[in-house]
Design a protein around this motif. Structure first.
Motif, mmCIF file in Angstrom:
data_model
loop_
_atom_site.group_PDB
_atom_site.id
_atom_site.type_symbol
_atom_site.label_atom_id
_atom_site.label_comp_id
_atom_site.label_asym_id
_atom_site.label_seq_id
_atom_site.Cartn_x
_atom_site.Cartn_y
_atom_site.Cartn_z
ATOM 1 N N ALA A 85 32.237 72.442 16.457
ATOM 2 C CA ALA A 85 32.368 73.729 17.124
ATOM 3 C C ALA A 85 31.795 74.844 16.262
ATOM 4 O O ALA A 85 32.387 75.215 15.252
ATOM 5 C CB ALA A 85 33.835 74.016 17.429
ATOM 6 N N PRO A 86 30.642 75.403 16.629
ATOM 7 C CA PRO A 86 30.070 76.499 15.847
ATOM 8 C C PRO A 86 30.851 77.796 15.988
ATOM 9 O O PRO A 86 30.673 78.715 15.209
ATOM 10 C CB PRO A 86 28.662 76.649 16.430
ATOM 11 N N SER A 87 31.750 77.881 16.981
ATOM 12 C CA SER A 87 32.506 79.114 17.201
ATOM 13 C C SER A 87 33.335 79.465 15.967
ATOM 14 O O SER A 87 34.027 78.624 15.399
ATOM 15 C CB SER A 87 33.432 78.947 18.405
ATOM 16 N N GLY A 88 33.252 80.716 15.556
ATOM 17 C CA GLY A 88 34.056 81.194 14.437
ATOM 18 C C GLY A 88 33.394 81.059 13.086
ATOM 19 O O GLY A 88 33.931 81.527 12.086
ATOM 20 N N ALA A 89 32.238 80.434 13.017
ATOM 21 C CA ALA A 89 31.561 80.279 11.731
ATOM 22 C C ALA A 89 31.044 81.635 11.246
ATOM 23 O O ALA A 89 30.536 82.429 12.022
ATOM 24 C CB ALA A 89 30.408 79.289 11.852
ATOM 25 N N ALA A 90 31.188 81.866 9.951
ATOM 26 C CA ALA A 90 30.729 83.127 9.366
ATOM 27 C C ALA A 90 29.653 82.914 8.309
ATOM 28 O O ALA A 90 29.068 83.873 7.821
ATOM 29 C CB ALA A 90 31.913 83.872 8.748
ATOM 30 N N ALA A 115 29.995 80.421 29.277
ATOM 31 C CA ALA A 115 29.986 81.722 28.595
ATOM 32 C C ALA A 115 30.481 81.592 27.159
ATOM 33 O O ALA A 115 29.914 82.189 26.231
ATOM 34 C CB ALA A 115 30.862 82.703 29.374
ATOM 35 N N GLU A 116 31.522 80.792 26.955
ATOM 36 C CA GLU A 116 32.067 80.603 25.610
ATOM 37 C C GLU A 116 31.064 79.898 24.700
ATOM 38 O O GLU A 116 30.868 80.290 23.540
ATOM 39 C CB GLU A 116 33.349 79.780 25.707
ATOM 40 N N LEU A 117 30.427 78.862 25.226
ATOM 41 C CA LEU A 117 29.452 78.115 24.428
ATOM 42 C C LEU A 117 28.233 78.968 24.090
ATOM 43 O O LEU A 117 27.711 78.909 22.974
ATOM 44 C CB LEU A 117 29.027 76.849 25.180
ATOM 45 N N ASP A 118 27.779 79.778 25.048
ATOM 46 C CA ASP A 118 26.617 80.633 24.790
ATOM 47 C C ASP A 118 26.933 81.647 23.697
ATOM 48 O O ASP A 118 26.106 81.902 22.806
ATOM 49 C CB ASP A 118 26.198 81.340 26.079
ATOM 50 N N ALA A 119 28.136 82.204 23.732
ATOM 51 C CA ALA A 119 28.542 83.160 22.696
ATOM 52 C C ALA A 119 28.646 82.479 21.337
ATOM 53 O O ALA A 119 28.253 83.051 20.304
ATOM 54 C CB ALA A 119 29.881 83.803 23.075
ATOM 55 N N ALA A 120 29.193 81.264 21.318
ATOM 56 C CA ALA A 120 29.311 80.530 20.056
ATOM 57 C C ALA A 120 27.936 80.201 19.486
ATOM 58 O O ALA A 120 27.709 80.303 18.279
ATOM 59 C CB ALA A 120 30.113 79.248 20.274
ATOM 60 N N LEU A 121 27.011 79.813 20.353
ATOM 61 C CA LEU A 121 25.649 79.519 19.897
ATOM 62 C C LEU A 121 24.970 80.771 19.343
ATOM 63 O O LEU A 121 24.228 80.704 18.352
ATOM 64 C CB LEU A 121 24.827 78.939 21.040
ATOM 65 N N ALA A 122 25.217 81.917 19.979
ATOM 66 C CA ALA A 122 24.625 83.168 19.498
ATOM 67 C C ALA A 122 25.123 83.499 18.093
ATOM 68 O O ALA A 122 24.344 83.907 17.220
ATOM 69 C CB ALA A 122 24.957 84.307 20.460
ATOM 70 N N ALA A 123 26.421 83.303 17.872
ATOM 71 C CA ALA A 123 26.975 83.579 16.543
ATOM 72 C C ALA A 123 26.454 82.578 15.521
ATOM 73 O O ALA A 123 26.114 82.940 14.387
ATOM 74 C CB ALA A 123 28.505 83.536 16.600
ATOM 75 N N PHE A 124 26.366 81.332 15.922
ATOM 76 C CA PHE A 124 25.920 80.298 14.992
ATOM 77 C C PHE A 124 24.446 80.465 14.642
ATOM 78 O O PHE A 124 24.027 80.161 13.522
ATOM 79 C CB PHE A 124 26.167 78.916 15.603
#
Length: 364
Positions: free
Chosen positions: A164-169, A214-223
């Motif tokens: 899960a790339p979500s939350g990675a900094a 929508a959640e996956l697209d946002a996570a991919l953008a952050a990653f």
């Protein structure tokens, strides 16, 4: 007539080899005197390495790797002339996920693909070609990077799970390629993000609902901000749920999977000596016109002034669009068999029956 039979796989029903054999069986019923050359083909998706092995041989390397949802799966990569050919679907394919739900779409990881790449690296190859397609994942290649030694961390520096790339900094460590060159073999040109990106276009096929997309697209953008290169808008970045982006960020060269197979199996030489080309796939639709394998065969035939026929499970491309892609006629197995259910009940038999009827019309 000299006929080249060069199909792709038919979804989850027939491999490219099985499809070619079914077409040949049916064709010979109506035209036993025709000379058939069977060339099963693939793009970067399911069947990629099997097709290469059938045409060129090579050495299989069998491994157990982490599947898309964490369970171990048996996979393999092919060594051919010092180059490793890895099929991403072998480690994280849709066929490895029993139920496609928003939950599985969020969880699915490419870690197993990274494990195959690491195994090839450790075997001493100089180049790894990764076929992209048929994946259950939308993790942006995070799992692959983790398997190669990269560590994604949150804002407090705590390591994150690789699926899960979500939350990675940030990335606390760089992946270890050991000097191996990477090649991304993909025939989709989708970017990583947005309405044409990995989550929006391919997420629903993997079980993602509107909220999950929508959640996956946002996570991919952050990653994407963490990757070593800016690749989010590069053609092919959205392939295999964003695995293309991770490979491109590591310096991978992008090539056409269908074009690569075309070269390695000798399709051009076969077409040079042919009077007719027959190709096919599970569904001949609008995606087929965006550089997929059937259009690769069709354009090769058109360059030589020979007809090209498509035999597909289902056909939704109009005659004008098909003609513009170099296809003279397209035939649906489902229509010929009396429905999708009938065609799926006996995929090889119904394809052979259609091929026999088409041969009666086209053979001299």
């Amino acid at each position: 007539m000299r006929v080249v039979v060069a199909p792709d796989s038919f979804g989850g029903t027939l491999s490219a080899t099985a499809a070619a054999e079914a077409v040949a069986e049916g064709w010979r019923r109506s035209a036993p005197g025709d000379v058939l050359t069977l060339l099963p083909l693939a793009d970067g998706g399911t069947g990629f390495v099997d097709v290469l092995h059938t045409a060129r041989g090579g050495t299989w390397h069998e491994r157990t790797v982490t599947g898309p949802l964490g369970a171990p799966v048996a996979a393999r990569w092919l060594e051919l002339g010092g180059v490793a050919y890895v099929e991403s679907a072998a480690a994280c394919g849709l066929h490895l996920v029993a139920g496609r739900t928003p939950h599985t779409a969020r969880r699915a990881s490419t870690r197993g693909v990274g494990e195959l790449i690491a195994d090839a690296r450790d075997a001493g190859v100089t180049e790894v070609v990764v076929g992209l397609g048929g994946s259950a994942t939308t993790d942006g290649g995070a799992g692959m990077l983790a398997a190669l030694g990269a560590v994604a961390v949150d804002a407090a520096g705590r390591p994150l799970p690789d699926g899960a790339p979500s939350g990675a900094a940030g990335l606390a460590a760089a992946p270890d390629l050991g000097g191996v060159r990477l090649v991304a073999a993909a025939d989709v040109d989708n970017p990583l993000l947005g309405p044409h990106g990995a989550a929006a276009v391919f997420g629903p096929q993997k079980g993602a609902d509107e909220a999950a997309v929508a959640e996956l697209d946002a996570a991919l953008a952050a990653f994407a901000d963490l990757l070593p290169r800016e690749v989010r808008d590069d053609p092919g970045a959205g392939a295999a749920g964003g695995l293309g982006a991770a490979l491109l960020a590591l310096g991978a060269r992008r090539v056409s999977g269908a074009g690569l197979v075309r070269e390695l199996v000798g399709l051009d030489a076969a077409l040079d000596a042919a009077d007719l080309a027959v190709t096919g796939e599970g569904s001949f639709d609008w995606q087929s016109l965006r550089g997929k394998l059937v259009t690769t065969v069709a354009r090769g035939a058109a360059d030589r002034g020979i007809p090209c026929l498509v035999l597909a499970g289902q056909v939704s491309v109009g005659r004008r669009e098909a003609g513009a892609a170099g296809v003279d006629s397209a035939y649906s197995v489902a229509d010929d068999a009396g429905g999708v259910a009938a065609s799926l009940a006996d995929p090889a038999g119904t394809l052979a029956a259609l091929a026999a009827r088409v041969a009666a019309r086209w053979s001299r």
